[in-house]
Scaffold this active site. Sequence first.
Site, PDB file in Angstrom:
ATOM      1  N   GLY A  28      44.481  28.119 -20.134  1.00  0.00           N
ATOM      2  CA  GLY A  28      45.506  27.952 -19.208  1.00  0.00           C
ATOM      3  C   GLY A  28      46.719  28.297 -19.685  1.00  0.00           C
ATOM      4  O   GLY A  28      47.036  28.513 -20.879  1.00  0.00           O
ATOM      5  N   PHE A  29      48.005  27.822 -18.966  1.00  0.00           N
ATOM      6  CA  PHE A  29      49.364  28.202 -19.013  1.00  0.00           C
ATOM      7  C   PHE A  29      49.807  27.463 -20.594  1.00  0.00           C
ATOM      8  O   PHE A  29      50.116  28.070 -21.588  1.00  0.00           O
ATOM      9  CB  PHE A  29      50.296  27.730 -17.993  1.00  0.00           C
ATOM     10  CG  PHE A  29      51.546  27.766 -18.069  1.00  0.00           C
ATOM     11  CD1 PHE A  29      52.215  28.413 -18.833  1.00  0.00           C
ATOM     12  CD2 PHE A  29      52.117  26.437 -17.607  1.00  0.00           C
ATOM     13  CE1 PHE A  29      53.807  28.244 -19.345  1.00  0.00           C
ATOM     14  CE2 PHE A  29      53.465  26.259 -18.011  1.00  0.00           C
ATOM     15  CZ  PHE A  29      54.373  27.082 -18.637  1.00  0.00           C
ATOM     16  N   THR A  39      41.526  28.045 -13.426  1.00  0.00           N
ATOM     17  CA  THR A  39      42.583  28.898 -13.374  1.00  0.00           C
ATOM     18  C   THR A  39      43.292  29.466 -14.800  1.00  0.00           C
ATOM     19  O   THR A  39      44.050  30.220 -14.836  1.00  0.00           O
ATOM     20  CB  THR A  39      43.695  27.672 -13.036  1.00  0.00           C
ATOM     21  OG1 THR A  39      43.641  26.611 -14.009  1.00  0.00           O
ATOM     22  CG2 THR A  39      43.444  27.259 -11.688  1.00  0.00           C
ATOM     23  N   ARG A  79      33.176   8.992 -31.203  1.00  0.00           N
ATOM     24  CA  ARG A  79      32.031   9.440 -31.836  1.00  0.00           C
ATOM     25  C   ARG A  79      32.473   9.917 -33.243  1.00  0.00           C
ATOM     26  O   ARG A  79      31.867   9.707 -34.414  1.00  0.00           O
ATOM     27  CB  ARG A  79      31.014  10.392 -31.246  1.00  0.00           C
ATOM     28  CG  ARG A  79      29.860  10.363 -31.621  1.00  0.00           C
ATOM     29  CD  ARG A  79      28.823  11.055 -30.742  1.00  0.00           C
ATOM     30  NE  ARG A  79      28.911  11.033 -29.478  1.00  0.00           N
ATOM     31  CZ  ARG A  79      29.250  11.711 -28.428  1.00  0.00           C
ATOM     32  NH1 ARG A  79      29.801  13.083 -28.929  1.00  0.00           N
ATOM     33  NH2 ARG A  79      29.501  11.466 -27.130  1.00  0.00           N
ATOM     34  N   ALA A 100      47.001  15.203 -21.528  1.00  0.00           N
ATOM     35  CA  ALA A 100      47.955  15.684 -20.574  1.00  0.00           C
ATOM     36  C   ALA A 100      48.114  14.906 -19.268  1.00  0.00           C
ATOM     37  O   ALA A 100      47.300  15.258 -18.487  1.00  0.00           O
ATOM     38  CB  ALA A 100      47.653  17.056 -20.529  1.00  0.00           C
ATOM     39  N   TYR A 151      44.588  14.510  -7.692  1.00  0.00           N
ATOM     40  CA  TYR A 151      44.952  14.696  -8.779  1.00  0.00           C
ATOM     41  C   TYR A 151      45.805  13.432  -9.424  1.00  0.00           C
ATOM     42  O   TYR A 151      45.648  13.133 -10.813  1.00  0.00           O
ATOM     43  CB  TYR A 151      46.161  15.956  -8.694  1.00  0.00           C
ATOM     44  CG  TYR A 151      46.714  16.301  -9.851  1.00  0.00           C
ATOM     45  CD1 TYR A 151      46.294  17.191 -11.083  1.00  0.00           C
ATOM     46  CD2 TYR A 151      48.227  15.993 -10.058  1.00  0.00           C
ATOM     47  CE1 TYR A 151      46.987  17.701 -11.945  1.00  0.00           C
ATOM     48  CE2 TYR A 151      49.071  16.585 -11.394  1.00  0.00           C
ATOM     49  CZ  TYR A 151      48.133  17.143 -12.247  1.00  0.00           C
ATOM     50  OH  TYR A 151      49.199  17.737 -13.088  1.00  0.00           O
ATOM     51  N   LYS A 205      44.426  11.444 -12.287  1.00  0.00           N
ATOM     52  CA  LYS A 205      45.130  11.302 -13.690  1.00  0.00           C
ATOM     53  C   LYS A 205      45.551   9.702 -14.095  1.00  0.00           C
ATOM     54  O   LYS A 205      45.575   9.293 -15.310  1.00  0.00           O
ATOM     55  CB  LYS A 205      46.529  12.103 -13.656  1.00  0.00           C
ATOM     56  CG  LYS A 205      46.220  13.659 -13.520  1.00  0.00           C
ATOM     57  CD  LYS A 205      46.088  14.238 -15.078  1.00  0.00           C
ATOM     58  CE  LYS A 205      45.964  15.774 -15.140  1.00  0.00           C
ATOM     59  NZ  LYS A 205      45.867  15.944 -16.325  1.00  0.00           N
ATOM     60  N   ARG A 259      52.987  27.199  -7.822  1.00  0.00           N
ATOM     61  CA  ARG A 259      53.981  26.475  -8.208  1.00  0.00           C
ATOM     62  C   ARG A 259      55.458  27.130  -8.040  1.00  0.00           C
ATOM     63  O   ARG A 259      55.401  28.449  -8.048  1.00  0.00           O
ATOM     64  CB  ARG A 259      53.982  25.906  -9.660  1.00  0.00           C
ATOM     65  CG  ARG A 259      52.934  24.563  -9.772  1.00  0.00           C
ATOM     66  CD  ARG A 259      52.550  24.281 -11.120  1.00  0.00           C
ATOM     67  NE  ARG A 259      51.724  24.942 -11.888  1.00  0.00           N
ATOM     68  CZ  ARG A 259      51.475  24.893 -13.092  1.00  0.00           C
ATOM     69  NH1 ARG A 259      51.654  23.774 -13.855  1.00  0.00           N
ATOM     70  NH2 ARG A 259      50.415  25.564 -13.747  1.00  0.00           N
TER      71      ARG A 259
END
Length: 348
Positions: free
Chosen positions: A38-39, A63, A132, A140, A171, A175, A212
């Site tokens: 991703g970005f 994405t 583990r 993030a 979202y 999160k 965005r």
Amino acid sequence: MPNLRKVLSGDLDKLFDEDKALQRPEVQKRILVTGGAGFLGSHLCEVLLEAGHQVICADNFSTGLHQNVEHLARFDGFSLIAHDVVEPIDLDVDEIYNLACPASPPHYQADPVHTTKTCVLGALNMLELAARHGARIFQASTSEIYGDPQVHPQVETYRGNVNPFGPRACYDEGKRCAETLFFDFNRARHVEIKVVRIFNTYGPRMRPDDGRVVSNFIVQALKGEDITIYGDGSQTRSFCFVDDLIDGFIRVMASPASVTGPINLGNPAEFTIGELAEQVIELTGSRSQIVHRPLPVDDPRQRRPDISLAERELGWRPSVDLSAGLAQTIGHFDALLTRPDSELMEVA
Ligand code: NAD
Ligand code: UDP
């Protein structure tokens, strides 16, 4: 993509036995970056590889783009795995950066149930993996933890104002639950965690159809299309350039175990969306007109990070101002829109 090792997760043990490039030299760390195509993830992979580490990028390409990581094939230590973090995975790693999740509202709202699963099951699977293998793990997280904030600027101790059933909740609440899991694994299973709340970040490698505001405005300006301000444009955001943010990520991961976060990373310079539109028009020299569209439901009115904790614990402060960062980002989109072979042209 002939140079990239792209395997299904079931083939991993075989791959690590057979592939010399994936054996761990003593001084290097083996680092998993989820969402690495991703970005933000692609910039992070690049910085880690340049520092000499081995990097495994795991991404479901919802994405993310191959184009973002293609150039990393020149590093022996780079490998790419097609994997969805809602499924468990086993890899012998020293560090994990958990970035997998669509970040743009139109993208995370396109399949909201999968977004919640990505946030929650993705965090759980990565935490189990960290437990583990004794790996240190970075999450993030996001300024969306604060929802439509009633405290300004936002400090980490503020608990937020989130609508638990609105269109952003998949979202925001996903999160928030991920943060809960991180701190429970830290308390109950002694996993070393680093939870970072990222504020609006922009820069090269955003997709033209990301949705965005920065990418929308720049692409609209470069194409001479109307610039779409949602609402009256008086809502604010604080925009951080990607290089500054990634520097913050590296500092957080290298910080003492006692630094768990949550810790805000963002640029405290605050702009209205109207001001952002004016800057983009000026920097592109565009003749685009500003038009107004309805404000999305639960769109936060204001957002600015209090970064005193990051300054104190990490010695971190962003150095790229908005006009310099926008100029670099405009250069990226300008090149992209004139490249006929670009993977991104398909979505532009
Ligand atoms: P992005 O959409 O460009 O990147 C997300 C990456 O995760 C993509 O490569 C995507 O394919 C991958 N992905 C999504 N769901 C996945 C899944 N289930 N399994 C595996 N891979 C998956 O977004 P970004 O801006 O690079 O954001 C990266 C992370 O940073 C996200 O977790 C996001 O929530 C967080 N964040 C970003 C910002 C920002 O301003 N850029 C702000 C706050 C938080
Ligand atoms: N926005 C806008 N025009 C656009 C895209 C977004 O005015 O084309 C607004 C949006 O309503 C929000 C702000 O810009 O107020 C930032 O939106 P973005 O989706 O970039 O991030 P987030 O809302 O998640 O902070």
